[in-house]
Each structure stands twice: as C-alpha cells, then as structure tokens.
Design an enzyme around this catalytic site. Structure first.
Site, PDB file in Angstrom:
ATOM      1  N   ASP A  91       0.864  -1.172   0.000  1.00 47.54           N
ATOM      2  CA  ASP A  91       0.000   0.000   0.000  1.00 47.54           C
ATOM      3  C   ASP A  91       0.904   1.227   0.000  1.00 47.54           C
ATOM      4  O   ASP A  91       2.105   1.132   0.254  1.00 47.54           O
ATOM      5  CB  ASP A  91      -0.923  -0.029   1.224  1.00 47.54           C
ATOM      6  N   ASP A 126      -3.503   7.136  -4.002  1.00 49.48           N
ATOM      7  CA  ASP A 126      -4.859   7.575  -4.334  1.00 49.48           C
ATOM      8  C   ASP A 126      -5.505   8.244  -3.112  1.00 49.48           C
ATOM      9  O   ASP A 126      -4.966   8.187  -2.007  1.00 49.48           O
ATOM     10  CB  ASP A 126      -5.704   6.387  -4.800  1.00 49.48           C
ATOM     11  N   ALA A 192     -11.551   2.185   0.024  1.00 53.74           N
ATOM     12  CA  ALA A 192     -12.347   2.898   1.028  1.00 53.74           C
ATOM     13  C   ALA A 192     -13.644   2.174   1.389  1.00 53.74           C
ATOM     14  O   ALA A 192     -14.688   2.808   1.574  1.00 53.74           O
ATOM     15  CB  ALA A 192     -12.645   4.324   0.546  1.00 53.74           C
ATOM     16  N   CYS A 275     -13.348 -26.413  15.533  1.00 52.10           N
ATOM     17  CA  CYS A 275     -12.336 -26.359  14.485  1.00 52.10           C
ATOM     18  C   CYS A 275     -11.273 -27.406  14.791  1.00 52.10           C
ATOM     19  O   CYS A 275     -11.061 -27.755  15.957  1.00 52.10           O
ATOM     20  CB  CYS A 275     -11.729 -24.944  14.467  1.00 52.10           C
ATOM     21  N   CYS A 277      -7.996 -27.151  13.343  1.00 50.93           N
ATOM     22  CA  CYS A 277      -6.708 -26.643  12.879  1.00 50.93           C
ATOM     23  C   CYS A 277      -5.623 -27.038  13.890  1.00 50.93           C
ATOM     24  O   CYS A 277      -5.940 -27.516  14.984  1.00 50.93           O
ATOM     25  CB  CYS A 277      -6.764 -25.124  12.698  1.00 50.93           C
ATOM     26  N   CYS A 280      -6.380 -25.504  17.391  1.00 50.30           N
ATOM     27  CA  CYS A 280      -7.575 -26.008  18.084  1.00 50.30           C
ATOM     28  C   CYS A 280      -7.478 -27.501  18.394  1.00 50.30           C
ATOM     29  O   CYS A 280      -8.154 -27.994  19.304  1.00 50.30           O
ATOM     30  CB  CYS A 280      -8.814 -25.724  17.251  1.00 50.30           C
TER      31      CYS A 280
END
Length: 580
Positions: A91, A126, A192, A275, A277, A280
C-alpha cells in the site's frame, strides 16, 4: 518492466478461479494477502509462506517513514527485509491518509520508492474517500486520484494497483473504473470500503463492488481492500472479487476474538473449539485463556489464518463443483446484514447472468426461495418460455413451472430435485428428433433447431436416452448424459453455422490461430479478435476466421465480452477442428 499475467481456470456465479503470475511467482486466486506490519510481526512472513499464503501485503509508507526499515529496504530489498520470497504487494499510505488526514510523501516519491525496494506490485497514492461524504467532496477526491493515476502510469516500472474510488456513489465508482481501465495498470482494488464492513453495511458494499465491476475491464484481477473475514468471502467472490487483504487475523487475536466462517466469537464464550486446525487440535479454550497474553495472541492469530485459508479453499471447491451460490446462501444466513446483501446482489440480474455458466457439474437445488432468483434459474425460465412457443407440449416442473416436455432431459430441469415427480419420459424413436431440436433452440438460440430437422437420434440400449445425433450417415452432435445438452461434431457445427447469422455463437480468431484451430488445437485468448456478446461461460461455440469460415467447434471458458478483452490464458477448449 515487470512480468504480469492473469488467466481464468474455472468459474461459477461471477466468481472465478484464476492463475496470477508476477515476476515468475504464481498464486491461485481467489487469494488473500495477510497484512504484514513490518514494525510488529505477530506471525512472520516466512511462517505465512509455510502456511500456503503465497502473497502478502505490507505498507511501503511505514517503511519509507521508518529510517532503519527504509535504509535496509533500499540496500537489501523488501523480500530480504521481510524474509519472504513470495509475491509482495504494498500500500502507499492511502490508508493513513484516510485515517489521519495526511501523509509526508508525494505520489511520485512513493511510486519511485516502491520500485527502488523491489516490490512485486505497487500502489500509487490515491485519495480514499469515506462513505457518505458530500458528492462534491467525492468528485474532487476522484479528480485528484485520476490525476495521480495518470502520473503513476507514466513513471511506473512495476506492476501496479489502481484503486477504484468514488465513495458511496455508484455512478462515480463506475466512472472511475472505466477511466482506470483505459490506463496501463494490472490490478484494480476497490478502495475505502473498510468503514462499510466495520459498520456491517454489506448491502452498500454490494452496490459499490458491482458498480466498480461494471466499469472495469474483465481481464484484470479485482482486489477488495481491507476485506479479510471469512464470512464475506463467498459473497465477495460471487460478485467477482479475486483478491483480499486484511490484518484482521492479528487484530482480532489481540482482542481475544476467534474467527469462524459464520462470524466471530470471543474466546471467553467458548467451551469447545469448533475447528480442527493445528491450534484447536492441540489446546482447549480454557488452556488458551490461561496463557500469557503474547502467546495467546499468536496462537489465536494462527487459528484465524487457518480458518481464512480453509474458507477460501471451500469457496474454490464450490466454484469447481458449480455450487458457489449454495455456499453464498448458507453463509448469508450467518448475519441479517449479510442476508440483506445477498438479496441485494440478486437484483443485479443482467450482470450476474452474463457471467453465469450455462451448465454446471452439480444439480440445481432449491435450497431457499432466493435460489429461484439465481441467474441459472432466471435464465432457464426465460429460455423455456421462448422454447415453449415453438414446442408447445407442456409439462409442469416442480421448481420451474410450465416447460416444454422436450426440455425435460436437459440442465437444469432434469438435474434438479423432484425430477422423478414431473414425469420425465424417455423419448420414442419418432419424437427423439423433437427433443434434439428443442434442446438446440434452448442452447444455441432462435433458429438453431433447423440444423437438426432431418436428424436421426440413436437411443441408448441400456437407458433409452438419446446419445448420438446423425444425418445422412454423418455425426452431428452428442447428447451429453451429464447435462442433457449437445456437444457439436464438425457436421453439426457446419449446419449451425449455416442457420445462425454472423456473429451468433461465433468466436473469431486471427490468421495466426487459424491453422491450429483447423487441426483441433485449443484457442488462446490473445488470438481472439471478436465474439458474439451473448456467449456465456461454458457455451459450445463455433470458431471462425475473419471471413466467417468455420474452423472448429469447442467449449468456451470466457463470456463474449471477456473473449474480446483477455490477452492471456485459454479461451476455447476446442473439441474438433474441421481438418482433424
């Protein structure tokens, strides 16, 4: 100049699986770029790469303004600074501009700095205009953004974002998108929109995204700036978003917030983890709560990343299977504001129908009342109504209502729930031709049935269903068992070419591609010079040269508009060339 390529591999709704290559590094889209704060690493970029995140985003303005980071980035390059060899996007400080009202760098300075530190994808400075500002303010900000875009275009030597701005004024978003599409940029973020998502204004987000998409070139990836919660992925991808970024995985973790595909839960509320993962599977909620803050934050951030990755994979699998709308429908019921956004999206009928594949690998399920407004259902009803005038023998379908009985074998009518209840009958030898003529009219448009008026239809001995379509000993088409539509043979394509006026169902290729198409080789987008604007993804099409001489027939991956714009990747999977 930087190497940049984007091509489509599969699609459903307005969503697409794409292949994005930048400077020799390739990722599959839709994809998310985890935000990396170079001054505060909750999860290291190297760990992100190991987890499968092949693209990250960081802030070049923070690096520019921090002397130590700036010096290292200029001497070592940003990839070494972050210890990350994937695609790095940056950015420009626009976020700080929106949050704090100003930045201490010019547009040209930040663009040059991004080049000097070796980023893969840059962003010019921008002006992000927040929602609901006075129109005069939005217009002035957009004027400055477009001026800066022109300046960046002239000096850039790297792939670069060009953010679509315009606040909450759809016409300004479309205007900005059209203007930026005329310039030499690679990716178009929709800027935005974080304030809309933070205040759950997902319905307004739909308007902003669709207004932007309607003005943008379809061959450039679209990035939804600041979107990173898994609950929005299915809806956003269905709108046509390809890229996401967010720091939410870390920010939520610092606040003890635990992501799920349906929403967010507080760690203190959980007795069990829903979960499996690595985090978890290893810890209980109680064990996490008892950890030191820094360790707990890191583990929650890792969990949040796994959930983000899992949901994006789920979205991509849904695209492959043709079930993205079912996933959108399911996810929309996780929050009332998301459901309102889903219903709003379905109002954009023309945009959605243009991008909706004509056939899918999955059956059509009426999972809700909203599913009757999916573009597949709307298109099926409209085409069936047209066919019913020419083939008036009717049956009543439990989902689609009155249709010609000769469409009862084809997608989506036969490939739907209740197919056994509306009297699908296997055609007799005498009427099989009528089925094929009706299907041709449905699939290829008005007048296409004439190409098969003298056809003989072979019926399968096992199933009694149509299979091969012939005339005078020559193969015209194959009735596909999986969706009841027609795959053209060369003779069938020739007949269709005769009865359909130019440019109906045509993809026109240049002379370089002509000899390859004649021999049955695939057609790539860069060789296409024109196409019927009414072609839809996965249509069976006629490939012709610039004199409208038939070269081949095949299945298109792109719609008519995309066929004329894309310069990379496969355009038509050729089934047969006239000389094969």
């Amino acid at each position: 100049m930087a190497e940049f390529r984007f091509e489509i591999k599969a699609r459903d709704a307005a969503g697409r699986i794409g292949k994005l290559t930048v400077n020799g590094k390739t990722i599959e889209t839709p994809a998310i770029m985890p935000v990396v704060n170079p001054k505060q690493l909750t999860v290291t970029p190297k760990e992100l790469m190991e987890m499968g995140f092949g693209m990250i985003i960081t802030n070049s303005y923070i690096i520019y303004k921090t002397p130590e980071l700036r010096e290292r980035a200029l001497s070592e390059g940003i990839h070494k600074l972050l210890d990350y060899d994937g695609i790095i996007e940056v950015d420009s400080g626009s976020f700080q501009l929106m949050r704090y009202g100003g930045v201490e760098v010019t547009n040209s300075e930040i663009v040059k700095f991004q080049h000097d530190i070796g980023v893969d994808i840059g962003t010019f400075l921008d002006i992000p205009t927040p929602p609901d500002v006075p129109r005069e303010k939005a217009e002035e900000d957009l004027r400055i953004t477009l001026e800066r875009a022109k300046e960046a275009e002239e000096i850039k030597e790297i792939a670069m974002n060009a953010a679509v701005q315009g606040s909450t004024y759809p016409d300004l978003r479309t205007y900005a998108a059209k203007k930026l599409s005329e310039m030499d940029f690679e990716i178009h973020p929709i800027g935005a929109v974080v304030p809309l998502m933070e205040s759950y204004r997902y319905r307004d987000l739909v308007d902003v995204v669709i207004a932007s998409k309607q003005g943008l070139r379809p061959d450039r990836p679209v990035h939804l700036f600041g979107a990173g919660h898994p609950m929005v992925f299915a809806l956003a991808v269905a709108m046509g978003v390809d890229l996401f970024d967010s720091a939410s995985y870390a920010l939520y973790a610092k606040d003890d917030r635990y992501m799920t595909p349906e929403g967010t839960k507080r760690l203190e509320e959980l007795d069990y983890f829903p979960c499996s993962c690595p985090v978890c599977s290893r810890y209980t909620p109680q064990e996490l709560r008892e950890m030191p803050k820094e360790e707990r934050t890191r583990l929650l951030a890792l969990h949040n990343l796994w959930v983000i990755r899992e949901e994006l994979n789920r979205v991509k699998q849904a695209i492959k299977e043709g079930t993205l709308w079912e996933l959108v429908d399911e996810r929309a019921r996780g929050h009332p504001k998301m459901f309102a956004a889903y219903k709003r999206l379905l109002e954009y009928r023309e945009y959605l129908e243009k991008n909706e594949p004509v056939t899918k690998a999955s059956a059509f399920f009426k999972v809700s009342e909203e599913s009757l407004r999916w573009p597949t259902a709307v298109r099926a009803k409209e085409r069936a109504k047209r066919i019913g005038k020419k083939f008036p023998e009717k049956i009543t379908h439990p989902i689609f209502g009155e249709i010609s009985r000769y469409l009862s074998l084809s997608y989506p009518f036969a490939q739907s729930e209740g197919e056994e209840d509306f009297g699908i009958t296997k055609p007799g030898k005498d009427e099989a031709r009528k089925y094929i003529m009706a299907i041709a009219e449905y699939q290829f448009g008005e007048g296409a049935g004439e190409a098969f008026k003298d056809a003989f239809v072979e019926l399968s001995r096992k199933t009694g269903m149509p299979r091969q379509v012939k005339a005078k000993g020559k193969h015209l088409a194959t009735f596909r068992a999986e969706d009841g539509l027609l795959t053209l043979g060369v003779e069938g394509a020739k007949r269709l070419h005769e009865v359909l006026p130019f440019p109906r169902m045509r993809v026109v290729v240049n002379e370089d591609a002509e000899p390859f198409a004649r021999k049955g080789k695939n057609v790539f987008a860069k060789f296409v010079v024109d196409a019927d604007p009414n072609i839809r993804p996965y249509d069976e099409v006629l490939i012709v040269n610039e004199n409208d001489e038939l070269l081949a027939t095949g299945q298109t991956l792109l719609n008519g508009e995309e066929l004329k714009v894309f310069q990379g990747g496969l355009a038509v999977k050729v089934r047969r060339g006239v000389e094969k």
